[in-house]
Design an enzyme around this catalytic site. Sequence first.
Site, PDB file in Angstrom:
ATOM      1  N   CYS A   1       0.807  -1.218   0.000  1.00  0.00           N
ATOM      2  CA  CYS A   1       0.000   0.000   0.000  1.00  0.00           C
ATOM      3  C   CYS A   1       0.842   1.271   0.000  1.00  0.00           C
ATOM      4  O   CYS A   1       0.293   2.370  -0.066  1.00  0.00           O
ATOM      5  CB  CYS A   1      -0.959  -0.002   1.181  1.00  0.00           C
ATOM      6  SG  CYS A   1      -2.034  -1.459   1.187  1.00  0.00           S
TER       7      CYS A   1
ATOM      8  N   HIS B   1      -2.087   8.487   6.051  1.00  0.00           N
ATOM      9  CA  HIS B   1      -2.353   7.154   5.504  1.00  0.00           C
ATOM     10  C   HIS B   1      -3.802   6.784   5.824  1.00  0.00           C
ATOM     11  O   HIS B   1      -4.508   6.278   4.958  1.00  0.00           O
ATOM     12  CB  HIS B   1      -1.374   6.153   6.112  1.00  0.00           C
ATOM     13  CG  HIS B   1      -1.493   4.774   5.577  1.00  0.00           C
ATOM     14  ND1 HIS B   1      -1.333   4.471   4.235  1.00  0.00           N
ATOM     15  CD2 HIS B   1      -1.755   3.587   6.190  1.00  0.00           C
ATOM     16  CE1 HIS B   1      -1.498   3.171   4.048  1.00  0.00           C
ATOM     17  NE2 HIS B   1      -1.751   2.613   5.219  1.00  0.00           N
TER      18      HIS B   1
ATOM     19  N   GLU C   1      -0.819   5.711  13.751  1.00  0.00           N
ATOM     20  CA  GLU C   1      -0.443   6.906  12.998  1.00  0.00           C
ATOM     21  C   GLU C   1      -0.573   8.153  13.853  1.00  0.00           C
ATOM     22  O   GLU C   1       0.297   9.038  13.812  1.00  0.00           O
ATOM     23  CB  GLU C   1      -1.269   7.038  11.721  1.00  0.00           C
ATOM     24  CG  GLU C   1      -0.804   8.197  10.843  1.00  0.00           C
ATOM     25  CD  GLU C   1      -1.375   8.186   9.442  1.00  0.00           C
ATOM     26  OE1 GLU C   1      -0.860   8.947   8.598  1.00  0.00           O
ATOM     27  OE2 GLU C   1      -2.344   7.434   9.186  1.00  0.00           O
TER      28      GLU C   1
ATOM     29  N   LYS D   1      -8.685   8.604   1.970  1.00  0.00           N
ATOM     30  CA  LYS D   1      -9.384   7.322   1.875  1.00  0.00           C
ATOM     31  C   LYS D   1     -10.819   7.431   2.379  1.00  0.00           C
ATOM     32  O   LYS D   1     -11.646   6.571   2.077  1.00  0.00           O
ATOM     33  CB  LYS D   1      -8.617   6.247   2.640  1.00  0.00           C
ATOM     34  CG  LYS D   1      -7.275   5.869   2.011  1.00  0.00           C
ATOM     35  CD  LYS D   1      -6.580   4.779   2.808  1.00  0.00           C
ATOM     36  CE  LYS D   1      -5.218   4.428   2.220  1.00  0.00           C
ATOM     37  NZ  LYS D   1      -4.201   5.472   2.501  1.00  0.00           N
TER      38      LYS D   1
ATOM     39  N   HIS E   1      -9.592   2.786  -0.269  1.00  0.00           N
ATOM     40  CA  HIS E   1      -8.189   2.356  -0.211  1.00  0.00           C
ATOM     41  C   HIS E   1      -7.863   1.554  -1.463  1.00  0.00           C
ATOM     42  O   HIS E   1      -8.282   0.404  -1.612  1.00  0.00           O
ATOM     43  CB  HIS E   1      -7.970   1.518   1.036  1.00  0.00           C
ATOM     44  CG  HIS E   1      -6.531   1.219   1.335  1.00  0.00           C
ATOM     45  ND1 HIS E   1      -5.500   1.511   0.472  1.00  0.00           N
ATOM     46  CD2 HIS E   1      -5.943   0.645   2.428  1.00  0.00           C
ATOM     47  CE1 HIS E   1      -4.357   1.141   1.003  1.00  0.00           C
ATOM     48  NE2 HIS E   1      -4.600   0.609   2.196  1.00  0.00           N
TER      49      HIS E   1
ATOM     50  N   PHE F   1       1.583  -3.482   3.896  1.00  0.00           N
ATOM     51  CA  PHE F   1       1.777  -4.840   4.403  1.00  0.00           C
ATOM     52  C   PHE F   1       3.250  -5.235   4.236  1.00  0.00           C
ATOM     53  O   PHE F   1       3.911  -4.861   3.262  1.00  0.00           O
ATOM     54  CB  PHE F   1       0.906  -5.839   3.636  1.00  0.00           C
ATOM     55  CG  PHE F   1      -0.523  -5.884   4.105  1.00  0.00           C
ATOM     56  CD1 PHE F   1      -1.026  -4.989   5.034  1.00  0.00           C
ATOM     57  CD2 PHE F   1      -1.384  -6.848   3.595  1.00  0.00           C
ATOM     58  CE1 PHE F   1      -2.350  -5.048   5.455  1.00  0.00           C
ATOM     59  CE2 PHE F   1      -2.713  -6.923   4.001  1.00  0.00           C
ATOM     60  CZ  PHE F   1      -3.192  -6.023   4.927  1.00  0.00           C
TER      61      PHE F   1
END
Length: 419
Positions: A168, A312, A323, A344, A349, A407
């Site tokens: 991502c 993010h 975050e 997002k 996403h 990931f």
Amino acid sequence: MRAPRNRRVFVVGRAARTALGATAEATWERAAANQSGLRPLSRCDVGTTMIVGEIPGREAGRYAFDTAKERHNWNAAYVLETVAICQDALAHARLPVDEATGPRTACLIGSAINGSDSLREAFVRYGSIGANGVSPFLLPNICANVPAGKAGAVLGFTGPIFSPQGACASGNHAIAIGARMVRDGDADFAVAGGVEMPLFPEIVLGFANMNASFKLRPADRAMRDPGQASRPFSVDRRGFVLAEGAAAVVLAAEEAVRAHGLEAVAEVAGIGWTSDAHHFTRPHQPTIVRAIRDALADAEIDAGAIGSVNAHGTSTPAGDAVEVGCLREIFGARLPGIPISANKSQVGHSLGAAAAVEAVLAIMALERQTVLPTLNYLPDPELGGADFVSGSRPHAHEFVLSNSFGFGGTNCCLIFRGV
């Protein structure tokens, strides 16, 4: 080995296709109007209602390469989407690809799942038809660097091409590597970004079954309004909303901007990238903080210069909390005065495309001196003390920090400067 040329790197073009619109401008217009592009899944049937972000189909006749034969052969949807987004970005940059510029133009387009849709179709056709059902184009369709190569074949550039694989964070990795290539003199221009077309059953259900993506429940507020499914940093956040997406920027060295009469819209000021060595899905505060600090050091600024954060912000309980913890550590008492936008919440996403989409929107926010919203936010007492933008608003700022984590424990944080 020669020393790097240490050239300044500017953004001279950008393009995006998201659930909010088929262009960057259409996306911005709806995003700035505080709208959501999320809706029930229509691409396939997974046996239950899923909220997703679907990008509009390409306008018929807009792209000469987009023929029925090409769509048949290139049945991994990200291939032709890559060609389209690269063409759009170069057109926005007004950069002709010719004998002078073509050999000096690189292309880096990231993706997380690559051509998995083509592989899926090959499995289905093999099971129903047999060996002759497997397309001779299967291997090119699933090869990660081929979309950039296809874009080069259509558009005419012959600089370095490959696909950064940062899950991502792939879009930010693409921009970062492209910027380093331009800075060091390996290319004068780079088309960099990400493309993802993940809306088919196995990917949709895979994320749902690992409890990563949003699942619709009868009492949930998204039942009456699908646009409320993605709610980063909100007290009732319950997972990300899977989406399609495509975005790219055109990067250029400072002297190339002048030599070709291009218009810079932003500068790539700082890059920070780390890995967690911690967990395959859960973000890790110490290494993310180091990535942000490295980006600040690369930009030769301190945290006080950052005017906004493009988060993010996936809308997962653990990810959003980590975050915010990182931002608290970086900004301290100044955090409440820094607007935090989570795109997002509006476009979902899009995995390997997400960071590139967010980079484009962060750059457009600099151009327009505006910050976009973190849509659907309901305060979480544990994440208090931060300005999660409740609605798009004017905001003067010179630097924006754009975070992205993936990931495998990969982090890439970029700082853009307005010009």
